[in-house]
Design a protein around this motif. Structure first.
Motif, PDB file in Angstrom:
ATOM      1  N   LEU A 238       0.851  -1.183   0.000  1.00 34.85           N
ATOM      2  CA  LEU A 238       0.000   0.000   0.000  1.00 34.85           C
ATOM      3  C   LEU A 238       0.888   1.234   0.000  1.00 34.85           C
ATOM      4  O   LEU A 238       1.470   1.600   1.023  1.00 34.85           O
ATOM      5  CB  LEU A 238      -0.915  -0.007   1.221  1.00 34.85           C
ATOM      6  N   ALA A 239       1.006   1.866  -1.161  1.00 36.97           N
ATOM      7  CA  ALA A 239       1.781   3.092  -1.317  1.00 36.97           C
ATOM      8  C   ALA A 239       0.820   4.226  -1.653  1.00 36.97           C
ATOM      9  O   ALA A 239       1.019   4.978  -2.600  1.00 36.97           O
ATOM     10  CB  ALA A 239       2.831   2.928  -2.412  1.00 36.97           C
ATOM     11  N   THR A 240      -0.237   4.325  -0.854  1.00 36.88           N
ATOM     12  CA  THR A 240      -1.344   5.239  -1.139  1.00 36.88           C
ATOM     13  C   THR A 240      -1.203   6.578  -0.447  1.00 36.88           C
ATOM     14  O   THR A 240      -2.135   7.372  -0.437  1.00 36.88           O
ATOM     15  CB  THR A 240      -2.672   4.595  -0.730  1.00 36.88           C
ATOM     16  N   GLY A 241      -0.040   6.826   0.155  1.00 39.09           N
ATOM     17  CA  GLY A 241       0.204   8.137   0.751  1.00 39.09           C
ATOM     18  C   GLY A 241      -0.769   8.456   1.850  1.00 39.09           C
ATOM     19  O   GLY A 241      -1.025   7.646   2.739  1.00 39.09           O
ATOM     20  N   TYR A 242      -1.369   9.625   1.761  1.00 35.29           N
ATOM     21  CA  TYR A 242      -2.175  10.142   2.862  1.00 35.29           C
ATOM     22  C   TYR A 242      -3.614   9.665   2.798  1.00 35.29           C
ATOM     23  O   TYR A 242      -4.440  10.045   3.627  1.00 35.29           O
ATOM     24  CB  TYR A 242      -2.099  11.671   2.857  1.00 35.29           C
ATOM     25  N   GLU A 243      -3.942   8.813   1.825  1.00 30.27           N
ATOM     26  CA  GLU A 243      -5.286   8.265   1.736  1.00 30.27           C
ATOM     27  C   GLU A 243      -5.409   6.914   2.447  1.00 30.27           C
ATOM     28  O   GLU A 243      -6.465   6.312   2.445  1.00 30.27           O
ATOM     29  CB  GLU A 243      -5.701   8.121   0.270  1.00 30.27           C
ATOM     30  N   LEU A 244      -4.316   6.440   3.042  1.00 30.05           N
ATOM     31  CA  LEU A 244      -4.353   5.175   3.757  1.00 30.05           C
ATOM     32  C   LEU A 244      -5.318   5.266   4.935  1.00 30.05           C
ATOM     33  O   LEU A 244      -5.319   6.249   5.667  1.00 30.05           O
ATOM     34  CB  LEU A 244      -2.950   4.867   4.277  1.00 30.05           C
ATOM     35  N   VAL A 245      -6.153   4.245   5.124  1.00 27.15           N
ATOM     36  CA  VAL A 245      -7.122   4.259   6.221  1.00 27.15           C
ATOM     37  C   VAL A 245      -6.932   3.054   7.127  1.00 27.15           C
ATOM     38  O   VAL A 245      -6.134   2.168   6.869  1.00 27.15           O
ATOM     39  CB  VAL A 245      -8.571   4.311   5.699  1.00 27.15           C
ATOM     40  N   ALA A 246      -7.711   3.026   8.177  1.00 23.05           N
ATOM     41  CA  ALA A 246      -7.380   2.159   9.300  1.00 23.05           C
ATOM     42  C   ALA A 246      -8.093   0.816   9.326  1.00 23.05           C
ATOM     43  O   ALA A 246      -8.004   0.109  10.313  1.00 23.05           O
ATOM     44  CB  ALA A 246      -7.661   2.912  10.603  1.00 23.05           C
ATOM     45  N   ILE A 364       0.708  -8.241   3.395  1.00 23.75           N
ATOM     46  CA  ILE A 364       0.393  -6.847   3.101  1.00 23.75           C
ATOM     47  C   ILE A 364       1.403  -5.939   3.807  1.00 23.75           C
ATOM     48  O   ILE A 364       1.691  -6.102   4.993  1.00 23.75           O
ATOM     49  CB  ILE A 364      -1.033  -6.483   3.552  1.00 23.75           C
ATOM     50  N   HIS A 365       1.916  -4.979   3.064  1.00 18.25           N
ATOM     51  CA  HIS A 365       2.923  -4.053   3.577  1.00 18.25           C
ATOM     52  C   HIS A 365       2.452  -2.625   3.289  1.00 18.25           C
ATOM     53  O   HIS A 365       1.756  -2.380   2.297  1.00 18.25           O
ATOM     54  CB  HIS A 365       4.273  -4.309   2.915  1.00 18.25           C
ATOM     55  N   ALA A 366       2.842  -1.677   4.147  1.00 18.55           N
ATOM     56  CA  ALA A 366       2.360  -0.305   3.990  1.00 18.55           C
ATOM     57  C   ALA A 366       3.396   0.688   4.474  1.00 18.55           C
ATOM     58  O   ALA A 366       4.331   0.343   5.209  1.00 18.55           O
ATOM     59  CB  ALA A 366       1.053  -0.110   4.753  1.00 18.55           C
ATOM     60  N   ALA A 367       3.221   1.928   4.058  1.00 23.89           N
ATOM     61  CA  ALA A 367       4.068   3.033   4.498  1.00 23.89           C
ATOM     62  C   ALA A 367       3.189   4.267   4.682  1.00 23.89           C
ATOM     63  O   ALA A 367       2.361   4.575   3.830  1.00 23.89           O
ATOM     64  CB  ALA A 367       5.158   3.311   3.474  1.00 23.89           C
ATOM     65  N   MET A 368       3.376   4.987   5.815  1.00 22.15           N
ATOM     66  CA  MET A 368       2.528   6.145   6.102  1.00 22.15           C
ATOM     67  C   MET A 368       3.215   7.057   7.116  1.00 22.15           C
ATOM     68  O   MET A 368       4.159   6.656   7.798  1.00 22.15           O
ATOM     69  CB  MET A 368       1.182   5.680   6.653  1.00 22.15           C
ATOM     70  N   GLY A 369       2.741   8.310   7.203  1.00 23.52           N
ATOM     71  CA  GLY A 369       3.253   9.245   8.194  1.00 23.52           C
ATOM     72  C   GLY A 369       4.600   9.834   7.851  1.00 23.52           C
ATOM     73  O   GLY A 369       5.498   9.902   8.676  1.00 23.52           O
ATOM     74  N   TYR A 370       4.735  10.341   6.616  1.00 21.47           N
ATOM     75  CA  TYR A 370       6.048  10.765   6.130  1.00 21.47           C
ATOM     76  C   TYR A 370       6.492  12.138   6.632  1.00 21.47           C
ATOM     77  O   TYR A 370       7.666  12.460   6.584  1.00 21.47           O
ATOM     78  CB  TYR A 370       6.045  10.801   4.600  1.00 21.47           C
ATOM     79  N   GLY A 371       5.575  12.995   7.059  1.00 22.84           N
ATOM     80  CA  GLY A 371       5.957  14.322   7.509  1.00 22.84           C
ATOM     81  C   GLY A 371       6.674  15.109   6.427  1.00 22.84           C
ATOM     82  O   GLY A 371       6.360  15.021   5.245  1.00 22.84           O
ATOM     83  N   GLY A 372       7.692  15.884   6.845  1.00 20.25           N
ATOM     84  CA  GLY A 372       8.412  16.720   5.899  1.00 20.25           C
ATOM     85  C   GLY A 372       9.525  16.009   5.159  1.00 20.25           C
ATOM     86  O   GLY A 372      10.246  16.641   4.395  1.00 20.25           O
ATOM     87  N   ASN A 373       9.680  14.709   5.371  1.00 24.28           N
ATOM     88  CA  ASN A 373      10.765  13.960   4.738  1.00 24.28           C
ATOM     89  C   ASN A 373      10.245  12.964   3.716  1.00 24.28           C
ATOM     90  O   ASN A 373      10.744  11.840   3.603  1.00 24.28           O
ATOM     91  CB  ASN A 373      11.574  13.202   5.807  1.00 24.28           C
ATOM     92  N   GLY A 374       9.239  13.374   2.941  1.00 30.55           N
ATOM     93  CA  GLY A 374       8.526  12.442   2.098  1.00 30.55           C
ATOM     94  C   GLY A 374       9.380  11.589   1.186  1.00 30.55           C
ATOM     95  O   GLY A 374       9.305  10.364   1.215  1.00 30.55           O
ATOM     96  N   ILE A 375      10.203  12.201   0.348  1.00 30.55           N
ATOM     97  CA  ILE A 375      10.962  11.433  -0.627  1.00 30.55           C
ATOM     98  C   ILE A 375      12.048  10.609   0.058  1.00 30.55           C
ATOM     99  O   ILE A 375      12.315   9.469  -0.329  1.00 30.55           O
ATOM    100  CB  ILE A 375      11.540  12.363  -1.710  1.00 30.55           C
ATOM    101  N   THR A 376      12.656  11.166   1.099  1.00 27.69           N
ATOM    102  CA  THR A 376      13.650  10.407   1.854  1.00 27.69           C
ATOM    103  C   THR A 376      13.023   9.147   2.447  1.00 27.69           C
ATOM    104  O   THR A 376      13.576   8.039   2.346  1.00 27.69           O
ATOM    105  CB  THR A 376      14.244  11.267   2.975  1.00 27.69           C
TER     106      THR A 376
END
Length: 404
Positions: A238-246, A364-376
């Motif tokens: 899940l690389a859906t950025g800020y649309e990831l839900v719970a 299933i794997h996911a990434a979320m909560g990137y803050g100001g370091n998105g690309i890093t």
């Protein structure tokens, strides 16, 4: 499965520059693959490139299409410095873990620069130094302590007193930390370049396709789409950025906030010496950089809410505030916005993202909560997720895992 958000509004500066188009197909029948990636922004692109390079068959889907989500809203200050200062993060999670997180972040930026160079992706990438200016979170004495904490962690940092800062950079502040080996780049061109590389390695892209649910078994997972066909995969990312839900994600301290940014007209002769990436030790903090053609991108004024209507209504007011702050920092600049936009992004109190396998769902794997370091953090996500799916152990996975 994903909450639908208006991820950005206005006209981001990156639309002034042409990015390569990324071809996609229509999903008309059930398909199988090694890995299905949901999301075709910068995170999905980095993960797809890493997995195809490791020899996995990859399918990517996106309910909008490539490059059409949050990626275009980033200001693309690709820094290893985490939102949470090292000295403060150490008090929150312990010195050893904080130092590991900072070192991994620095390694991710170096790895990204190396990989972009290896692939020959043309994304206006430049290596830049950064200035972390004294503010209301860290004053000058606290910045000295922060520079020493970084030195003890093996991360080079130079403290500049007020006179040095003004003499070298023309900035009037109590002090600053000078760091090296960060990046400035065009995020849309980078994303498109990574996706094209994945295509060369036989990845398959389908859009617009919306994932509505994931059914998991012992050996595979099935992505059910709104269009009808299914995607059966050994793993789903899940690389859906800020649309990831719970509904799949365990409870975390992740939250979504709003931010605003502007970009000026090109003005190379008025730029500050060194063209450092600049950000403040303040809350909220101002952050700025120059583009390859001399525009100044400046953002900030972040607020702790996710309502898109309220966020968008503030674009004019926030743009004026950011422009005024930029003008006070650099009086020679023409700080009038030629572009102005708003966006939403996820963050956590520690500044560290959540990346990894979902508890109870090993496929299933996911990434979320990137803050100001998105690309890093997207680069770190690509490294960790690729390692897990390839059957390897990433030594720093525990720093970002669900739960921690």
């Amino acid at each position: 499965m994903t909450r639908k958000l208006d991820l950005r509004t206005g006209r981001p500066v990156w639309h002034a520059y042409r990015a390569p188009s990324v071809p996609t197909g229509k999903l008309t029948r059930d398909i199988r693959t090694d890995v299905a990636i949901v999301g075709m922004g910068i995170s999905g692109a980095l993960i797809a490139e890493a997995l195809t390079d490791a020899g996995h068959a990859v399918v990517c889907i996106d309910r909008r299409g490539p490059l059409l989500g949050s990626t275009a809203a980033t200001t693309a200050l690709v820094q290893f410095e985490i939102d949470q200062p090292l000295s403060k993060l150490a008090r929150s999670i312990g010195r050893e873990q904080a130092e590991r997180a900072w070192r991994r972040s620095r390694l991710a930026v170096l790895n990204l620069r190396t990989r972009v160079g290896e692939l020959g992706i043309r994304c206006n990438m430049e290596t830049r130094s950064s200035l972390y200016l004294a503010g209301d979170v860290l004053d000058a004495p606290a910045l000295r302590d922060e520079a020493e904490a970084r030195r003890l962690a093996g991360i080079h940092a130079t403290y500049l007193a007020a006179s040095e800062l003004q003499g070298q950079c023309g900035i009037r502040r109590q002090g600053a930390i000078l760091s090296h080996d960060n990046l400035a780049l065009d995020p849309r061109k980078l994303t498109a370049g990574l996706l094209h590389r994945a295509l060369e390695c036989k990845a398959r892209f389908y859009a617009p396709v919306e994932a509505v649910s994931i059914q998991t078994g012992r050996e595979e997972a099935v992505v059910v789409t709104a269009e009808g066909p299914t995607i059966t995969a050994g793993h789903v990312v899940l690389a859906t950025g800020y649309e990831l839900v719970a509904n799949l994600i365990p409870a975390t301290d992740h939250k979504i906030i709003s931010t605003w940014a502007i970009a000026t007209k090109p003005q190379r002769q008025a730029l500050w010496p060194g063209r450092h990436l600049i950000w403040e030790a303040s809350d909220p903090y101002l952050y700025l950089r120059a583009t390859a053609d001399g525009r100044v991108i400046c953002g900030g004024e972040d607020e702790d809410f996710a309502d898109e209507v309220r966020r968008d209504a503030l674009i004019a007011e926030k743009s004026d505030r950011i422009s005024a702050k930029l003008k006070r920092l650099f009086p020679r600049l023409d700080a009038k916005p030629a572009f102005a936009w708003a966006g939403s992004f996820g963050t956590t109190p520690t500044g560290l993202p959540y990346i990894g396998t979902i508890p109870g769902h090993p496929r299933i794997h996911a990434a979320m909560g990137y803050g100001g370091n998105g690309i890093t953090y997207s680069r770190i996500a690509a490294e960790i997720v690729s390692a897990v799916i390839s059957g390897h152990r990433d030594a720093d996975a525990d720093l970002f895992a669900f739960p921690r």
